[in-house]
Design a protein around this motif. Structure first.
Motif, PDB file in Angstrom:
ATOM      1  N   LEU A  63      23.162  -3.207  -5.961  1.00 38.30           N
ATOM      2  CA  LEU A  63      23.278  -3.661  -4.561  1.00 38.30           C
ATOM      3  C   LEU A  63      23.303  -2.457  -3.433  1.00 38.30           C
ATOM      4  CD1 LEU A  63      23.678  -5.560  -2.272  1.00 38.30           C
ATOM      5  CD2 LEU A  63      25.994  -5.982  -2.710  1.00 38.30           C
ATOM      6  N   ALA A  64      24.347  -1.494  -3.914  1.00 30.96           N
ATOM      7  CA  ALA A  64      24.374  -0.565  -2.940  1.00 30.96           C
ATOM      8  C   ALA A  64      22.978   0.363  -3.037  1.00 30.96           C
ATOM      9  CB  ALA A  64      25.292   0.452  -3.705  1.00 30.96           C
ATOM     10  N   SER A  65      22.283   0.431  -4.088  1.00 29.40           N
ATOM     11  CA  SER A  65      20.994   1.036  -3.802  1.00 29.40           C
ATOM     12  C   SER A  65      20.061   0.467  -3.102  1.00 29.40           C
ATOM     13  CB  SER A  65      20.345   1.220  -5.465  1.00 29.40           C
ATOM     14  OG  SER A  65      19.285   1.942  -5.495  1.00 29.40           O
ATOM     15  N   ALA A  66      20.125  -0.958  -3.129  1.00 28.51           N
ATOM     16  CA  ALA A  66      19.277  -1.739  -2.430  1.00 28.51           C
ATOM     17  C   ALA A  66      19.491  -1.353  -0.947  1.00 28.51           C
ATOM     18  CB  ALA A  66      19.465  -2.958  -2.713  1.00 28.51           C
ATOM     19  N   CYS A  67      21.042  -1.389  -0.709  1.00 28.90           N
ATOM     20  CA  CYS A  67      21.701  -1.106   0.526  1.00 28.90           C
ATOM     21  C   CYS A  67      20.791  -0.046   1.419  1.00 28.90           C
ATOM     22  CB  CYS A  67      23.156  -1.198   0.629  1.00 28.90           C
ATOM     23  SG  CYS A  67      23.892  -0.870   2.147  1.00 28.90           S
ATOM     24  N   LYS A  68      21.049   1.241   0.508  1.00 24.74           N
ATOM     25  CA  LYS A  68      20.788   2.540   0.964  1.00 24.74           C
ATOM     26  C   LYS A  68      19.105   2.384   1.378  1.00 24.74           C
ATOM     27  CE  LYS A  68      22.576   6.276  -0.720  1.00 24.74           C
ATOM     28  NZ  LYS A  68      22.946   7.554  -1.480  1.00 24.74           N
ATOM     29  N   THR A  69      18.301   1.668   0.533  1.00 23.90           N
ATOM     30  CA  THR A  69      17.118   1.650   0.799  1.00 23.90           C
ATOM     31  C   THR A  69      16.514   0.796   2.188  1.00 23.90           C
ATOM     32  OG1 THR A  69      16.443   1.892  -1.464  1.00 23.90           O
ATOM     33  CG2 THR A  69      14.788   0.888   0.083  1.00 23.90           C
ATOM     34  N   LEU A  70      17.164  -0.070   2.173  1.00 18.26           N
ATOM     35  CA  LEU A  70      17.107  -1.034   3.507  1.00 18.26           C
ATOM     36  C   LEU A  70      17.280  -0.430   4.656  1.00 18.26           C
ATOM     37  CD1 LEU A  70      17.646  -4.410   1.923  1.00 18.26           C
ATOM     38  CD2 LEU A  70      15.534  -3.644   2.521  1.00 18.26           C
ATOM     39  N   CYS A  71      18.649   0.471   4.547  1.00 15.00           N
ATOM     40  CA  CYS A  71      19.081   1.064   5.925  1.00 15.00           C
ATOM     41  C   CYS A  71      18.149   2.120   6.513  1.00 15.00           C
ATOM     42  CB  CYS A  71      20.499   1.667   5.351  1.00 15.00           C
ATOM     43  SG  CYS A  71      21.866   0.462   5.525  1.00 15.00           S
ATOM     44  N   GLU A  72      17.533   2.877   5.380  1.00 15.70           N
ATOM     45  CA  GLU A  72      16.613   3.826   5.690  1.00 15.70           C
ATOM     46  C   GLU A  72      15.342   3.184   6.294  1.00 15.70           C
ATOM     47  OE1 GLU A  72      15.869   5.641   2.115  1.00 15.70           O
ATOM     48  OE2 GLU A  72      17.707   7.118   2.124  1.00 15.70           O
ATOM     49  N   ARG A  73      14.973   1.941   5.919  1.00 14.72           N
ATOM     50  CA  ARG A  73      13.836   1.199   6.465  1.00 14.72           C
ATOM     51  C   ARG A  73      13.837   0.504   7.810  1.00 14.72           C
ATOM     52  NH1 ARG A  73      11.536  -1.675   0.961  1.00 14.72           N
ATOM     53  NH2 ARG A  73      11.132   0.039  -0.211  1.00 14.72           N
ATOM     54  N   TYR A  74      15.151   0.067   8.240  1.00 15.82           N
ATOM     55  CA  TYR A  74      15.563  -1.065   9.155  1.00 15.82           C
ATOM     56  C   TYR A  74      16.579  -0.459   9.950  1.00 15.82           C
ATOM     57  CZ  TYR A  74      12.296  -3.905   6.567  1.00 15.82           C
ATOM     58  OH  TYR A  74      11.224  -4.316   5.817  1.00 15.82           O
ATOM     59  N   ASP A  75      16.523  -0.156  11.309  1.00 18.84           N
ATOM     60  CA  ASP A  75      17.823  -0.190  12.120  1.00 18.84           C
ATOM     61  C   ASP A  75      18.429  -1.248  12.568  1.00 18.84           C
ATOM     62  OD1 ASP A  75      19.161   2.013  13.473  1.00 18.84           O
ATOM     63  OD2 ASP A  75      18.213   1.264  15.416  1.00 18.84           O
ATOM     64  N   GLN A  76      17.608  -2.312  12.677  1.00 20.41           N
ATOM     65  CA  GLN A  76      18.399  -3.542  13.079  1.00 20.41           C
ATOM     66  C   GLN A  76      19.141  -4.258  12.027  1.00 20.41           C
ATOM     67  OE1 GLN A  76      15.029  -3.373  12.135  1.00 20.41           O
ATOM     68  NE2 GLN A  76      14.099  -5.331  11.572  1.00 20.41           N
ATOM     69  N   ILE A  77      19.511  -3.812  11.029  1.00 19.80           N
ATOM     70  CA  ILE A  77      20.304  -4.552  10.078  1.00 19.80           C
ATOM     71  C   ILE A  77      21.705  -3.894   9.918  1.00 19.80           C
ATOM     72  CG2 ILE A  77      18.372  -5.223   8.600  1.00 19.80           C
ATOM     73  CD1 ILE A  77      19.229  -3.087   6.633  1.00 19.80           C
ATOM     74  N   ALA A  78      22.603  -4.742   9.649  1.00 26.28           N
ATOM     75  CA  ALA A  78      24.086  -4.276   9.073  1.00 26.28           C
ATOM     76  C   ALA A  78      24.603  -4.924   8.025  1.00 26.28           C
ATOM     77  CB  ALA A  78      24.892  -4.722  10.377  1.00 26.28           C
ATOM     78  N   PHE A  79      25.165  -3.942   7.158  1.00 24.98           N
ATOM     79  CA  PHE A  79      25.734  -4.268   5.745  1.00 24.98           C
ATOM     80  C   PHE A  79      27.293  -4.447   5.965  1.00 24.98           C
ATOM     81  CE2 PHE A  79      21.861  -3.362   3.656  1.00 24.98           C
ATOM     82  CZ  PHE A  79      21.684  -4.519   2.646  1.00 24.98           C
TER      83      PHE A  79
END
Length: 405
Positions: free
Chosen positions: A241-257
């Protein structure tokens, strides 16, 4: 009936699904006319060993077995529990059923069932230690001898309690077979009863000001919020999950985990995601404190490798939050894929070792982020599914188990 419920935690202490379940079970049985006593370990606030009795607002007698932090021995806990039982007898409160939810009390269960002939019902909430223990043996995985000894002792305590139990409650159908496999339980004694939730309390939360305060404090703004709520442990799929979180945070600015909870992987997780923007860490909260986060979230993610039931899934659904989870054990029974949630299949090797791919988590979350209408459709259907897990139904099913004794 006079029922003594024994567990690892009880509110205000919050340790995830088990403590919430104990509260829900105790209060539901109380409403159905039973007299309820609860006993559980607790940290001592003054460094002394003591038994503290309180009466909850619901009229439940709660015994907190307080031990100093450095005293982790189980012998003292079991002696304290037997003292409580004897004290109840002396006051004329004869116990009709002991309902145990913790293998820490295996030695006292043996004494009480033999000496007083009180029927014992055991609910098993976890099987991951036994599964890991079994995998270590089959794969020949090198492991610290002390850690292996702890795994072995935990499994043996659970086997001992199952052997003494008149009935064993598994919290999902998947758990039925696991309990028989890992704890040598008699299949004729095992019943499955799903956990229940207080649907109205979850669904009807409407304190917008509290949610706005959280958004302002964290600086979330109008971002799409992805919530992980639970123990921060490898068995919860926290690393992929942490790996997926890192990938998505690099792709999208409009999300928050938001990671809500604590556990053995806490330090690693915070270090691994330290450079990621819009990632927030919240320590354990009370049940009431968690509810606003369920409502604040657009997506709840539950990538567990082992999950006997999955209370956080039902609670999230009740709050109209889209759920993305693995298909582990009880989760597979709750979610209908692409109808009321998304199920990510686990990967299982030839030894039975489980994993979940970070890229699969990433793909499922990405679709939910980018397709809000689809996400909302899943959330709406999730609400309907959550309504099926009522506290009344859970209490009724538990009473049926009691009536067999």
């Amino acid at each position: 009936m006079n029922i003594l419920i024994i567990g690892n935690a009880y509110p205000p202490t919050y340790m995830g699904g088990e403590s919430a379940h104990l509260y829900n079970l105790a209060t539901s049985l109380k409403k159905r006319g039973h007299t309820i006593f609860v006993a559980h370990p607790a940290a001592s606030t003054d460094g002394r060993t003591s038994i503290r009795l309180s009466r909850s607002g619901e009229g439940i007698h709660v015994y907190r077995l307080c031990l100093p932090a450095e005293d982790r021995g189980l012998e003292r806990l079991n002696i304290m529990l037997m003292d409580i039982f004897q004290g109840l007898l002396e006051k004329g409160d004869e116990i009709d059923i002991i309902h145990c939810h913790s293998n820490k009390f295996s030695s006292s269960m043996e004494v009480l069932t033999k000496r007083y002939s009180v029927p014992l019902v055991t609910t098993i909430h976890a099987v991951h230690i036994a599964m890991v223990h079994d995998l270590i043996k089959r794969k020949g995985t090198p492991v610290d001898p002390h850690e292996l000894a702890l795994y072995t002792a935990d499994t043996e305590r659970q086997k001992a309690i199952c052997a003494k139990s008149a009935r064993i409650i598994a919290i999902s159908r998947a758990m039925n077979s696991l309990v028989v496999k890992y704890f040598d339980a008699d299949p004729q004694k095992v019943r499955h009863v799903y956990n229940g939730i207080n649907f109205d309390r979850l669904a009807n939360f409407s304190d917008q000001s509290q949610m706005e305060e959280i958004k302002k404090r964290l600086g979330i703004g109008d971002r799409t919020v992805i919530l992980f709520a639970g123990r921060v442990e490898p068995v919860k799929g926290i690393q992929p999950l942490a790996s997926a979180c890192k990938t998505l945070c690099e792709r999208y600015d409009q999300i928050a985990f938001i990671f809500l909870g604590n556990g053995s992987a806490d330090t690693w997780l915070r270090s691994y995601l330290a450079e990621c923007r819009n990632v927030y860490f919240i320590d354990w909260l009370s049940f009431d404190g968690v509810i606003p986060y369920y409502h604040l979230a657009d997506i709840a993610v539950v990538p567990s490798l082992i999950e006997p039931f999955g209370l956080v899934v039902i609670e999230s659904m009740a709050c109209c939050t889209c759920v993305i989870s693995s298909n582990a054990d009880g989760l597979d029974e709750i979610i209908t894929h692409n109808l009321n949630g998304v199920k990510i299949p686990l990967v299982v090797d030839e030894y039975g070792d489980r994993d979940i791919r970070a890229e699969d988590i990433c793909s499922a979350l990405e679709r939910a982020i980018c397709e809000p209408d689809w996400r909302q459709s899943l959330a709406d259907q999730g609400v309907m599914r959550a309504k099926e897990f009522t506290l009344d139904h859970m209490a009724e099913e538990v009473e049926k188990v009691y009536s067999e004794l």
